[in-house]
Design an enzyme around this catalytic site. Structure first.
Site, mmCIF file in Angstrom:
data_model
loop_
_atom_site.group_PDB
_atom_site.id
_atom_site.type_symbol
_atom_site.label_atom_id
_atom_site.label_comp_id
_atom_site.label_asym_id
_atom_site.label_seq_id
_atom_site.Cartn_x
_atom_site.Cartn_y
_atom_site.Cartn_z
ATOM 1 C CG ASN A 63 6.941 -0.388 0.021
ATOM 2 O OD1 ASN A 63 8.035 0.156 -0.076
ATOM 3 N ND2 ASN A 63 6.803 -1.641 0.355
ATOM 4 C CB SER A 115 -0.864 0.019 1.251
ATOM 5 O OG SER A 115 -0.018 0.194 2.371
ATOM 6 C CE LYS A 116 -2.418 6.492 -2.547
ATOM 7 N NZ LYS A 116 -2.982 6.989 -3.749
ATOM 8 N NE ARG A 117 -2.440 6.173 5.240
ATOM 9 C CZ ARG A 117 -3.656 6.098 5.723
ATOM 10 N NH1 ARG A 117 -3.983 5.089 6.483
ATOM 11 N NH2 ARG A 117 -4.514 7.046 5.491
#
Ligand code: GLU
Length: 493
Positions: free
Chosen positions: A257, A253-255
Site C-alpha cells: 500500500n 507497508s509500502k510494498r
C-alpha cells in the site's frame, strides 16, 4: 486539573507516513476535546537517517491534512527547542543524574564482546540481553577509563524478575515480564541519547499529560515507565493505538500500500476525506456514520470508541469515501480543489516547455500530456515487449530501478538518470535498453515528451506507483525472485 497536553513525535527519516498522520489526528482530537494543547516534536537523534527535507515534508503533509500544532520547531513555544538534535546538553544532564543515582552505568564493552554474547545466548535459546558485566565495575576504575577517553555507552538498570504493569487506556493493565527487557542503552558512544531517554525527558519537560502512540511501542513501555520512576516524575497517561494494516491484515507497508501522505496528495485525494478516513481507523462516530468532518470528530471524540481489532487501510474504501466528499463539494470548491491539486500555473509551467515543441495546435496538448494529470496510467502490455530482453529480464530491470528510485532522496532528473544508469550498468545493459520500458510505465503511451523530465515533474510518489503498476501488469515479482533480486540490488554501486 492540569491542562491536557498531547504530542506527535515523528522521526524525520523518510516520507511522511500515513501512520504518523493517524496518530497525530487522535492526539489532536483528544487534546482539543479536553480544551488542551497538541504539540509537535521532532525526534531526530538518528543523525544518519534524519534529514531536514523529511522534517519539512512531515510539516507540509500534516498541514495539508489540516492537522495543526500549537508548539513545534517551526512555530516555537515555551518548551523549546522542539528538535531533539538541539537538546543535547539537556540529555547529558539527565543521563548524569541517573548515573549519579545509581540507576544507570557506563558500559565499556566492545561490539565484539557484545556480538559474542548475543551469539552464545541465541545458541542457548535465551533472549539476547546484556549480561551486566560493566555494572559491577568499581567507581575508581570507571573514573579512570572515562578519564582515559575510553569509548562507552550509558545503560539503564532493569530488574531481572517480576512483571511491569503498563496501564494502557485501551487495554487496561498489561503485564510485561522484566526479563524481556534489556539493559537499554540510554546514551550512545557519540554522546547522543537513544529514543528511550530523549522521549521520556522531553515528554516530561514539555508537560505532556497523555501519550497516544502506536501499539508497536507497547513491548518497550516498561523501560519508559522505569525511567519516570528513576527520575521521580509523574507518569503521563498511556494509550497504545492499534496499528494500521494492509487488507491482508499484515502491518501497513509500502510494498502493499502506498504509505506516504504525499502520494495521496499527488493522487488527488481531498485532505478532508483523507483525514475523515484516518479518523475511521479503529474509531467510529456514536451514530456510526462514515462521513464526518474534523470538527465533528473532535466534538464526539471518545477513546472508549477505539476498537482494538487492527484497522485496515484500504485504498478502495478510501476512494469511495473520497468520492462522497467530491460529490458534495460546490462547483466552485471542486474547481478550487482541482486547481490546487494540479491545474495551476506552477505545475503547468513545468510541463509547457516539454510540450510546446511537440504540438502543432493547443488541441494536441491533452492527448500528448494528459498523463501529467493522472494518478496511474494504463499502458498496453505489448509496450513492454523488448527486442533484446526476455519478459523476466524486463521485470528484473524494472524492479531494480524501482528499488533504486525508492531510495533516492533528492528527486532531480540527473539523480534519476544516475539510478537507472547504475542498474543497467550492473546488468551489463545500456540506458537505451531500459528507457522504452520507463517510457511505457510512466507515460502509459507509445510516444510523448521526454520520460526523464516527466519523472522529475510527476515526482517520486507517482513515478514509483506507476513503475509498481507496470511490474504487476507484466507478471509481478515472485517471493523467490524478490529474494534473489534483492541480493543483486545490494551489489549495485
Ligand atoms: N519518534 C518515535 C516515532 O517515530 C515516537 C514514538 C512515540 O510516540 O513515543 O514513532
Amino acid at each position: 486539573m492540569k491542562t491536557v497536553r498531547t504530542r506527535i513525535a515523528p522521526s524525520p527519516t523518510g516520507d511522511p507516513h500515513v501512520g504518523t498522520a493517524y496518530i497525530a489526528l487522535f492526539n489532536m482530537c483528544f487534546a482539543r476535546q479536553h480544551g488542551g494543547e497538541f504539540i509537535l516534536r521532532i525526534e531526530d537523534t538518528d543523525q544518519l537517517r534524519s534529514t531536514r527535507e523529511s522534517e519539512q515534508q512531515i510539516f507540509d503533509a500534516l498541514r495539508w491534512l489540516g492537522i495543526e500544532w500549537s508548539e513545534g520547531p517551526d512555530v516555537g513555544g515555551p518548551h523549546g527547542p522542539y528538535r531533539q538534535s538541539e537538546r543535547g546538553e539537556i540529555y547529558k544532564k539527565y543521563t548524569q543524574e541517573l548515573v549519579d543515582k545509581g540507576h544507570a552505568f557506563h558500559c565499556f564493552c566492545t561490539s565484539e564482546r557484545l556480538d559474542k554474547l548475543r551469539a552464545e545466548q541465541t545458541e542457548a535459546k535465551q533472549t539476547p540481553r546484556y549480561d551486566g558485566l560493566c555494572r559491577s565495575l568499581a567507581a575508581d576504575e570507571v573514573k579512570q577509563r572515562l578519564a582515559a577517553g575510553e569509548p562507552n555507552v550509558v545503560r539503564m538498570n532493569v530488574p531481572t524478575e517480576g512483571v511491569c504493569v503498563v496501564p494502557d487506556m485501551l487495554r487496561g493493565d498489561v503485564e510485561i515480564p522484566w526479563d524481556r527487557m534489556d539493559m537499554q542503552v540510554l546514551m550512545k558512544t557519540d554522546g547522543l541519547p537513544t529514543y528511550f531517554l530523549a522521549n521520556v525527558v522531553d515528554d516530561h519537560l514539555m508537560g505532556i499529560t497523555h501519550v497516544l502512540r502506536g501499539e508497536e511501542w507497547l513491548p518497550s513501555a516498561p523501560k519508559l515507565i522505569l525511567l519516570y520512576e528513576y527520575f521521580g516524575w509523574e507518569q503521563p497517561e498511556l494509550c497504545y493505538m492499534p496499528l494500521l494494516r494492509n487488507p491482508d491484515k499484515s502491518k501497513l507497508s509500502k510494498r502493499k500500500n502506498p504509505t506516504s501522505i504525499t502520494f495521496y496528495e499527488r493522487m488527488g485525494y481531498l485532505p478532508q476525506a483523507m483525514l475523515n478516513y484516518l479518523g475511521r481507523m479503529g474509531w467510529s462516530m456514536p451514530d456510526e456514520r462514515e462521513k464526518f468532518t474534523l470538527d465533528e470528530m473532535i466534538e464526539h471524540f471518545d477513546l472508549k470508541r477505539v476498537s482494538l481489532g487492527g484497522p485496515i487501510f484500504d485504498l478502495e474504501k478510501l476512494s469511495w469515501l473520497n468520492g462522497q466528499w467530491m460529490r458534495e463539494l460546490s462547483v466552485d470548491d471542486f474547481i478550487a480543489g482541482a486547481q490546487k491539486w494540479a491545474f495551476n500555473s506552477d505545475y503547468v509551467k513545468q510541463i509547457a516547455p516539454h510540450v510546446q515543441g511537440r504540438v502543432e495546435t493547443f488541441s494536441q496538448i491533452a492527448p500528448l500530456a494528459g498523463f501529467f494529470f493522472a494518478g496511474g496510467v494504463s499502458p498496453d502490455a505489448a509496450l513492454f515487449e523488448h527486442k533484446k530482453l526476455s519478459t523476466d529480464q524486463v521485470r528484473q530491470v524494472m524492479q531494480l530501478i524501482l528499488w533504486k528510485l525508492e531510495a533516492l532522496r533528492h528527486w532531480q532528473k540527473d539523480n534519476i538518470t544516475a539510478c537507472i544508469q547504475a542498474v543497467v550498468e550492473h546488468l551489463e545493459l545500456k540506458l537505451r535498453d531500459a528507457m522504452p520500458l520507463m517510457f511505457a510505465a510512466i507515460t502509459g503511451q507509445a510516444s510523448s515528451v521526454s520520460v526523464l523530465d516527466a519523472m522529475e515533474i510527476i515526482g517520486p510518489d507517482l513515478t514509483r506507483f506507476r513503475l509498481r503498476q507496470a511490474i504487476e501488469l507484466i507478471g509481478g515479482v515472485s517471493k523467490k525472485e524478490n529474494k534473489e533480486w534483492e541480493k543483486l540490488f545490494n551489489a549495485i554501486k
